[in-house]
Design a protein around this motif. Structure first.
Motif, PDB file in Angstrom:
ATOM      1  N   ARG A  11       0.872  -1.175   0.000  1.00 47.99           N
ATOM      2  CA  ARG A  11       0.000   0.000   0.000  1.00 47.99           C
ATOM      3  C   ARG A  11       0.909   1.224   0.000  1.00 47.99           C
ATOM      4  NH1 ARG A  11      -2.812  -3.529  -1.188  1.00 47.99           N
ATOM      5  NH2 ARG A  11      -4.634  -4.295  -0.132  1.00 47.99           N
ATOM      6  N   PHE A  12       0.706   2.095  -0.975  1.00 44.51           N
ATOM      7  CA  PHE A  12       1.518   3.291  -1.064  1.00 44.51           C
ATOM      8  C   PHE A  12       0.771   4.353  -1.853  1.00 44.51           C
ATOM      9  CE2 PHE A  12       2.336   1.916  -5.298  1.00 44.51           C
ATOM     10  CZ  PHE A  12       2.621   0.567  -5.212  1.00 44.51           C
ATOM     11  N   THR A  13       1.309   5.539  -1.833  1.00 41.61           N
ATOM     12  CA  THR A  13       0.726   6.625  -2.619  1.00 41.61           C
ATOM     13  C   THR A  13       1.449   6.673  -3.967  1.00 41.61           C
ATOM     14  OG1 THR A  13       2.301   8.259  -1.798  1.00 41.61           O
ATOM     15  CG2 THR A  13       0.284   7.947  -0.512  1.00 41.61           C
ATOM     16  N   PRO A  14       0.870   7.293  -4.965  1.00 42.74           N
ATOM     17  CA  PRO A  14       1.547   7.381  -6.264  1.00 42.74           C
ATOM     18  C   PRO A  14       2.928   8.042  -6.183  1.00 42.74           C
ATOM     19  CG  PRO A  14      -0.739   8.004  -6.497  1.00 42.74           C
ATOM     20  CD  PRO A  14      -0.479   7.839  -5.016  1.00 42.74           C
ATOM     21  N   GLU A  15       3.125   8.870  -5.179  1.00 43.21           N
ATOM     22  CA  GLU A  15       4.417   9.545  -5.032  1.00 43.21           C
ATOM     23  C   GLU A  15       5.471   8.668  -4.363  1.00 43.21           C
ATOM     24  OE1 GLU A  15       1.586  11.067  -3.368  1.00 43.21           O
ATOM     25  OE2 GLU A  15       1.022  11.916  -5.286  1.00 43.21           O
ATOM     26  N   SER A  16       5.071   7.535  -3.820  1.00 42.97           N
ATOM     27  CA  SER A  16       6.020   6.728  -3.054  1.00 42.97           C
ATOM     28  C   SER A  16       6.066   5.275  -3.513  1.00 42.97           C
ATOM     29  CB  SER A  16       5.672   6.788  -1.567  1.00 42.97           C
ATOM     30  OG  SER A  16       4.453   6.105  -1.328  1.00 42.97           O
ATOM     31  N   VAL A  17       6.159   5.062  -4.807  1.00 46.18           N
ATOM     32  CA  VAL A  17       6.239   3.703  -5.348  1.00 46.18           C
ATOM     33  C   VAL A  17       7.668   3.189  -5.142  1.00 46.18           C
ATOM     34  CG1 VAL A  17       6.042   2.322  -7.437  1.00 46.18           C
ATOM     35  CG2 VAL A  17       4.457   4.198  -7.035  1.00 46.18           C
ATOM     36  N   PRO A  18       7.827   1.941  -4.667  1.00 48.04           N
ATOM     37  CA  PRO A  18       9.178   1.430  -4.427  1.00 48.04           C
ATOM     38  C   PRO A  18       9.981   1.273  -5.716  1.00 48.04           C
ATOM     39  CG  PRO A  18       7.539  -0.286  -4.068  1.00 48.04           C
ATOM     40  CD  PRO A  18       6.800   0.979  -4.311  1.00 48.04           C
ATOM     41  N   GLU A  19      11.281   1.437  -5.613  1.00 48.80           N
ATOM     42  CA  GLU A  19      12.177   1.279  -6.758  1.00 48.80           C
ATOM     43  C   GLU A  19      12.283  -0.184  -7.185  1.00 48.80           C
ATOM     44  OE1 GLU A  19      13.929   3.667  -8.488  1.00 48.80           O
ATOM     45  OE2 GLU A  19      12.847   5.195  -7.358  1.00 48.80           O
ATOM     46  N   THR A  20      12.155  -1.116  -6.240  1.00 51.19           N
ATOM     47  CA  THR A  20      12.262  -2.539  -6.562  1.00 51.19           C
ATOM     48  C   THR A  20      10.907  -3.060  -7.034  1.00 51.19           C
ATOM     49  OG1 THR A  20      11.775  -3.134  -4.275  1.00 51.19           O
ATOM     50  CG2 THR A  20      14.096  -2.938  -4.887  1.00 51.19           C
TER      51      THR A  20
ATOM     52  N   GLY B  50       9.617   6.239 -14.537  1.00 50.96           N
ATOM     53  CA  GLY B  50       8.681   7.035 -13.756  1.00 50.96           C
ATOM     54  C   GLY B  50       7.257   6.521 -13.747  1.00 50.96           C
ATOM     55  N   TYR B  51       6.990   5.428 -14.447  1.00 49.63           N
ATOM     56  CA  TYR B  51       5.654   4.853 -14.511  1.00 49.63           C
ATOM     57  C   TYR B  51       5.659   3.456 -13.904  1.00 49.63           C
ATOM     58  CZ  TYR B  51       4.821   8.556 -17.894  1.00 49.63           C
ATOM     59  OH  TYR B  51       4.702   9.765 -18.504  1.00 49.63           O
ATOM     60  N   THR B  52       4.579   3.092 -13.246  1.00 45.27           N
ATOM     61  CA  THR B  52       4.448   1.741 -12.725  1.00 45.27           C
ATOM     62  C   THR B  52       3.825   0.871 -13.808  1.00 45.27           C
ATOM     63  OG1 THR B  52       4.101   2.607 -10.501  1.00 45.27           O
ATOM     64  CG2 THR B  52       3.481   0.326 -10.880  1.00 45.27           C
ATOM     65  N   LEU B  53       4.565  -0.155 -14.236  1.00 41.85           N
ATOM     66  CA  LEU B  53       4.106  -1.030 -15.306  1.00 41.85           C
ATOM     67  C   LEU B  53       4.027  -2.471 -14.823  1.00 41.85           C
ATOM     68  CD1 LEU B  53       6.342   0.264 -18.244  1.00 41.85           C
ATOM     69  CD2 LEU B  53       3.984   0.887 -17.735  1.00 41.85           C
ATOM     70  N   CYS B  54       3.077  -3.215 -15.349  1.00 44.17           N
ATOM     71  CA  CYS B  54       2.987  -4.651 -15.105  1.00 44.17           C
ATOM     72  C   CYS B  54       3.979  -5.311 -16.061  1.00 44.17           C
ATOM     73  CB  CYS B  54       1.576  -5.161 -15.350  1.00 44.17           C
ATOM     74  SG  CYS B  54       1.426  -6.940 -15.109  1.00 44.17           S
ATOM     75  N   VAL B  55       4.919  -6.079 -15.514  1.00 43.83           N
ATOM     76  CA  VAL B  55       5.944  -6.705 -16.347  1.00 43.83           C
ATOM     77  C   VAL B  55       5.770  -8.219 -16.451  1.00 43.83           C
ATOM     78  CG1 VAL B  55       7.625  -4.860 -15.992  1.00 43.83           C
ATOM     79  CG2 VAL B  55       7.579  -6.808 -14.422  1.00 43.83           C
ATOM     80  N   GLY B  56       4.747  -8.763 -15.784  1.00 41.82           N
ATOM     81  CA  GLY B  56       4.494 -10.188 -15.887  1.00 41.82           C
ATOM     82  C   GLY B  56       3.330 -10.624 -15.029  1.00 41.82           C
ATOM     83  N   VAL B  57       2.621 -11.655 -15.478  1.00 43.45           N
ATOM     84  CA  VAL B  57       1.482 -12.218 -14.745  1.00 43.45           C
ATOM     85  C   VAL B  57       1.697 -13.727 -14.663  1.00 43.45           C
ATOM     86  CG1 VAL B  57      -1.020 -12.524 -14.696  1.00 43.45           C
ATOM     87  CG2 VAL B  57      -0.043 -10.387 -15.555  1.00 43.45           C
ATOM     88  N   PHE B  58       1.524 -14.281 -13.447  1.00 36.56           N
ATOM     89  CA  PHE B  58       1.848 -15.686 -13.210  1.00 36.56           C
ATOM     90  C   PHE B  58       0.774 -16.340 -12.360  1.00 36.56           C
ATOM     91  CE2 PHE B  58       5.567 -13.090 -13.747  1.00 36.56           C
ATOM     92  CZ  PHE B  58       6.248 -13.764 -14.742  1.00 36.56           C
ATOM     93  N   ASP B  59       0.762 -17.672 -12.374  1.00 37.96           N
ATOM     94  CA  ASP B  59      -0.223 -18.394 -11.571  1.00 37.96           C
ATOM     95  C   ASP B  59       0.359 -18.913 -10.263  1.00 37.96           C
ATOM     96  OD1 ASP B  59       1.338 -20.454 -12.514  1.00 37.96           O
ATOM     97  OD2 ASP B  59      -0.289 -21.517 -13.510  1.00 37.96           O
ATOM     98  N   ASN B  60       1.629 -18.550  -9.963  1.00 38.37           N
ATOM     99  CA  ASN B  60       2.205 -18.948  -8.674  1.00 38.37           C
ATOM    100  C   ASN B  60       3.248 -17.938  -8.219  1.00 38.37           C
ATOM    101  OD1 ASN B  60       5.025 -19.973  -9.409  1.00 38.37           O
ATOM    102  ND2 ASN B  60       3.723 -21.124 -10.835  1.00 38.37           N
ATOM    103  N   LEU B  61       3.478 -17.923  -6.921  1.00 38.78           N
ATOM    104  CA  LEU B  61       4.383 -16.936  -6.327  1.00 38.78           C
ATOM    105  C   LEU B  61       5.828 -17.165  -6.746  1.00 38.78           C
ATOM    106  CD1 LEU B  61       4.878 -14.548  -4.445  1.00 38.78           C
ATOM    107  CD2 LEU B  61       4.950 -16.155  -2.531  1.00 38.78           C
ATOM    108  N   ASN B  62       6.262 -18.411  -6.866  1.00 41.11           N
ATOM    109  CA  ASN B  62       7.655 -18.678  -7.239  1.00 41.11           C
ATOM    110  C   ASN B  62       8.021 -18.078  -8.589  1.00 41.11           C
ATOM    111  OD1 ASN B  62       8.279 -20.019  -4.880  1.00 41.11           O
ATOM    112  ND2 ASN B  62       7.747 -22.013  -5.702  1.00 41.11           N
ATOM    113  N   ASP B  63       7.156 -18.227  -9.576  1.00 43.17           N
ATOM    114  CA  ASP B  63       7.421 -17.652 -10.894  1.00 43.17           C
ATOM    115  C   ASP B  63       7.407 -16.126 -10.838  1.00 43.17           C
ATOM    116  OD1 ASP B  63       7.667 -20.192 -11.966  1.00 43.17           O
ATOM    117  OD2 ASP B  63       5.681 -20.181 -12.907  1.00 43.17           O
ATOM    118  N   ALA B  64       6.500 -15.569 -10.062  1.00 45.95           N
ATOM    119  CA  ALA B  64       6.445 -14.111  -9.914  1.00 45.95           C
ATOM    120  C   ALA B  64       7.715 -13.590  -9.243  1.00 45.95           C
ATOM    121  CB  ALA B  64       5.211 -13.709  -9.114  1.00 45.95           C
ATOM    122  N   LEU B  65       8.186 -14.272  -8.218  1.00 44.20           N
ATOM    123  CA  LEU B  65       9.423 -13.857  -7.547  1.00 44.20           C
ATOM    124  C   LEU B  65      10.612 -13.960  -8.489  1.00 44.20           C
ATOM    125  CD1 LEU B  65       8.914 -15.417  -4.020  1.00 44.20           C
ATOM    126  CD2 LEU B  65       9.093 -12.979  -4.551  1.00 44.20           C
TER     127      LEU B  65
END
Length: 78
Positions: A28-37, A55-70
């Motif tokens: 949970r964060f504000t648009p001004e405080s998006v994490p660098e990682t 400077g934009y938050t983008l979706c870089v991948g969608v997965f069906d499990n946490l291991n692949d997302a990590l």
């Protein structure tokens, strides 16, 4: 949903459901405080990886499990 405050390696703090292998899960964060990682959003059975790119938050991948997302969050070149 219980949120906990986590401190990242750069000293910034965020509230999130979890912090796994250096990545926030459902932060949970504000648009001004998006994490660098990259961070992960978990909804239903989907894990989406998001990252700050030019400077934009983008979706870089969608997965069906946490291991692949990590793996994506940790190694995917952005």
């Amino acid at each position: 949903m219980i949120l906990t405050k986590f401190k990242l390696n750069d000293g910034t703090e965020y509230f999130a459901e979890a912090y796994v292998d250096g990545h926030l899960i459902n932060p949970r964060f504000t648009p001004e405080s998006v994490p660098e990682t990259p961070f992960i959003i978990h909804a239903e059975n989907i894990f989406s990886v998001h990252a700050l790119v030019d400077g934009y938050t983008l979706c870089v991948g969608v997965f069906d499990n946490l291991n692949d997302a990590l793996f994506c969050a940790k190694y995917r070149p952005i």
